[in-house]
Design a protein around this motif. Sequence first.
Motif, short mmCIF file in Angstrom:
data_model
loop_
_atom_site.label_atom_id
_atom_site.label_comp_id
_atom_site.label_asym_id
_atom_site.label_seq_id
_atom_site.Cartn_x
_atom_site.Cartn_y
_atom_site.Cartn_z
N TYR A 118 0.85 -1.19 0.00
CA TYR A 118 0.00 0.00 0.00
C TYR A 118 0.88 1.24 0.00
O TYR A 118 1.88 1.32 0.72
N TRP A 119 0.48 2.21 -0.82
CA TRP A 119 1.19 3.49 -0.93
C TRP A 119 0.24 4.60 -0.48
O TRP A 119 -0.75 4.87 -1.14
N ALA A 120 0.56 5.21 0.66
CA ALA A 120 -0.31 6.23 1.22
C ALA A 120 -0.35 7.48 0.35
O ALA A 120 -1.38 8.17 0.29
N GLY A 121 0.75 7.78 -0.35
CA GLY A 121 0.80 8.99 -1.17
C GLY A 121 -0.23 9.00 -2.27
O GLY A 121 -0.72 10.06 -2.69
N GLY A 122 -0.60 7.82 -2.76
CA GLY A 122 -1.60 7.73 -3.82
C GLY A 122 -2.85 7.00 -3.39
O GLY A 122 -3.75 6.80 -4.19
N SER A 123 -2.89 6.60 -2.12
CA SER A 123 -4.04 5.87 -1.56
C SER A 123 -4.39 4.65 -2.42
O SER A 123 -5.55 4.42 -2.75
N LYS A 124 -3.37 3.86 -2.75
CA LYS A 124 -3.59 2.66 -3.57
C LYS A 124 -2.41 1.71 -3.40
O LYS A 124 -1.37 2.06 -2.83
N PHE A 125 -2.58 0.49 -3.93
CA PHE A 125 -1.50 -0.48 -3.92
C PHE A 125 -0.63 -0.28 -5.16
O PHE A 125 -1.12 -0.02 -6.26
N ILE A 126 0.68 -0.42 -4.97
CA ILE A 126 1.64 -0.32 -6.07
C ILE A 126 2.64 -1.48 -5.96
O ILE A 126 2.69 -2.17 -4.94
N GLY A 127 3.44 -1.67 -7.01
CA GLY A 127 4.47 -2.70 -6.97
C GLY A 127 5.45 -2.44 -5.83
O GLY A 127 5.88 -1.30 -5.63
N TRP A 128 5.78 -3.49 -5.10
CA TRP A 128 6.66 -3.37 -3.94
C TRP A 128 8.10 -3.58 -4.39
O TRP A 128 8.56 -4.67 -4.60
N SER A 129 8.82 -2.48 -4.55
CA SER A 129 10.22 -2.53 -4.98
C SER A 129 11.11 -3.12 -3.89
O SER A 129 10.96 -2.80 -2.71
N ASP A 130 12.02 -3.99 -4.31
CA ASP A 130 13.00 -4.60 -3.38
C ASP A 130 12.34 -5.42 -2.28
O ASP A 130 12.88 -5.54 -1.17
N ALA A 131 11.18 -5.97 -2.56
CA ALA A 131 10.54 -6.86 -1.59
C ALA A 131 11.39 -8.11 -1.44
O ALA A 131 12.03 -8.59 -2.39
N ARG A 132 11.41 -8.66 -0.24
CA ARG A 132 12.14 -9.89 0.04
C ARG A 132 11.15 -10.99 0.42
O ARG A 132 10.17 -10.74 1.13
N GLY A 133 11.40 -12.18 -0.06
CA GLY A 133 10.50 -13.27 0.26
C GLY A 133 11.03 -14.59 -0.26
O GLY A 133 12.23 -14.73 -0.52
N GLN A 134 10.12 -15.54 -0.42
CA GLN A 134 10.54 -16.87 -0.86
C GLN A 134 9.43 -17.54 -1.66
O GLN A 134 8.27 -17.52 -1.25
N ILE A 135 9.80 -18.12 -2.79
CA ILE A 135 8.89 -18.99 -3.52
C ILE A 135 8.92 -20.35 -2.83
O ILE A 135 10.00 -20.89 -2.54
N GLN A 136 7.74 -20.90 -2.56
CA GLN A 136 7.65 -22.20 -1.91
C GLN A 136 6.80 -23.16 -2.73
O GLN A 136 5.97 -22.74 -3.52
N TRP A 137 7.02 -24.44 -2.53
CA TRP A 137 6.24 -25.46 -3.22
C TRP A 137 5.83 -26.56 -2.24
O TRP A 137 6.43 -26.74 -1.18
N ARG A 138 4.78 -27.28 -2.63
CA ARG A 138 4.37 -28.46 -1.88
C ARG A 138 3.72 -29.44 -2.84
O ARG A 138 3.20 -29.07 -3.91
N ARG B 145 8.25 -11.26 3.15
CA ARG B 145 8.68 -10.98 4.51
C ARG B 145 8.36 -9.52 4.89
O ARG B 145 8.31 -8.64 4.03
N PRO B 146 8.18 -9.28 6.18
CA PRO B 146 7.87 -7.91 6.61
C PRO B 146 9.09 -7.02 6.54
O PRO B 146 10.23 -7.48 6.63
N MET B 147 8.84 -5.74 6.38
CA MET B 147 9.87 -4.72 6.51
C MET B 147 9.43 -3.76 7.61
O MET B 147 8.35 -3.90 8.18
N THR B 148 10.25 -2.80 7.91
CA THR B 148 10.02 -1.93 9.05
C THR B 148 8.61 -1.35 9.08
O THR B 148 7.95 -1.34 10.12
N TYR B 149 8.11 -0.90 7.92
CA TYR B 149 6.80 -0.25 7.88
C TYR B 149 5.81 -0.95 6.96
O TYR B 149 4.81 -0.37 6.57
N ILE B 150 6.12 -2.21 6.57
CA ILE B 150 5.23 -2.97 5.69
C ILE B 150 5.04 -4.37 6.27
O ILE B 150 6.02 -5.03 6.62
N TRP B 151 3.78 -4.82 6.34
CA TRP B 151 3.49 -6.14 6.88
C TRP B 151 3.79 -7.24 5.87
O TRP B 151 3.78 -7.01 4.65
N GLU B 152 4.03 -8.44 6.38
CA GLU B 152 4.25 -9.61 5.55
C GLU B 152 2.93 -10.08 4.93
O GLU B 152 1.85 -9.67 5.36
N SER B 153 3.03 -10.95 3.94
CA SER B 153 1.82 -11.54 3.34
C SER B 153 2.19 -12.82 2.62
O SER B 153 3.35 -13.06 2.29
#
Length: 262
Positions: A189-209, A247-255
């Motif tokens: 979420y980007w408060a400056g535009g009150s909408k969701f935008i692409g999360w640059s430099d997001a960290r996470g993991q692709i998982q499989w089962r 993964r979460p960052m300082t001001y962004i929740w994980e999902s």
Amino acid sequence: MRRSFHVTLAVAIAASGVGISAASVSADTKPGPGQVAANRSAQADEAERTLDAASAAKAGSSSSNAGICSMYVPTRASITSPYRAINVPLGPNCAEANVELAAWEAVHPTQGTQTFMLYDGSSSEPWELYDFDAVGKWSWNPEGAFDANFEEVAQYGPYSTDVRYGSYGRVTATRSGSKVTVRTTAMRYWAGGSKFIGWSDARGQIQWRTPGSSTWNGLKEVYSTSTGTYSYTYTTNASREYRVVLRPMTYIWESTSPAVRR
């Protein structure tokens, strides 16, 4: 007793020479930061006057209330829209202590007072959260609580709420023979535009089962591009389900994204 309490309190507030002017905010039209700040300032003034009036009404009394009052404010809050109202009820111990009036002040470590929760004869109130509110850990400090006889009641607190922007992920998977390409998209979420935008430099993991299994396995670490995308291709003949965990960052929740099968 409830009617007597509020009649006496209204008289005490009127005697102070300042009328109550609590401002309400509609979810239909999002006000600007300046208007919300003015509304909250009015609410803070009302809370202070109301608590002072209750304290003044108690003056001279030697009795006491051994009860305690709590509120159920969430430990974390996610900003995912211009405005949201989060229901914050009082604990059942407040009713047991016959609490008629209670207040907590929300304070940000660097931005100061954010808002008040004032319960004046109510058992639940909305916490009005806007996307221009300060992110970080809010501390909810007890400001005072009184029973129907104007006796002060102890309060639990301070409480803490971690306020961050929300996120979500998407994943697609395509197969060409034994090669599977997994593409992920991270959004925040980007408060400056009150909408969701692409999360640059997001960290996470692709998982499989394996389909039917409850166990997820790590496949590849995700480092998103400036638009929030990432792609990984590998070889397998097995049918698998895929998801991306951000993964979460300082001001962004994980999902965690919904799973897809390929």
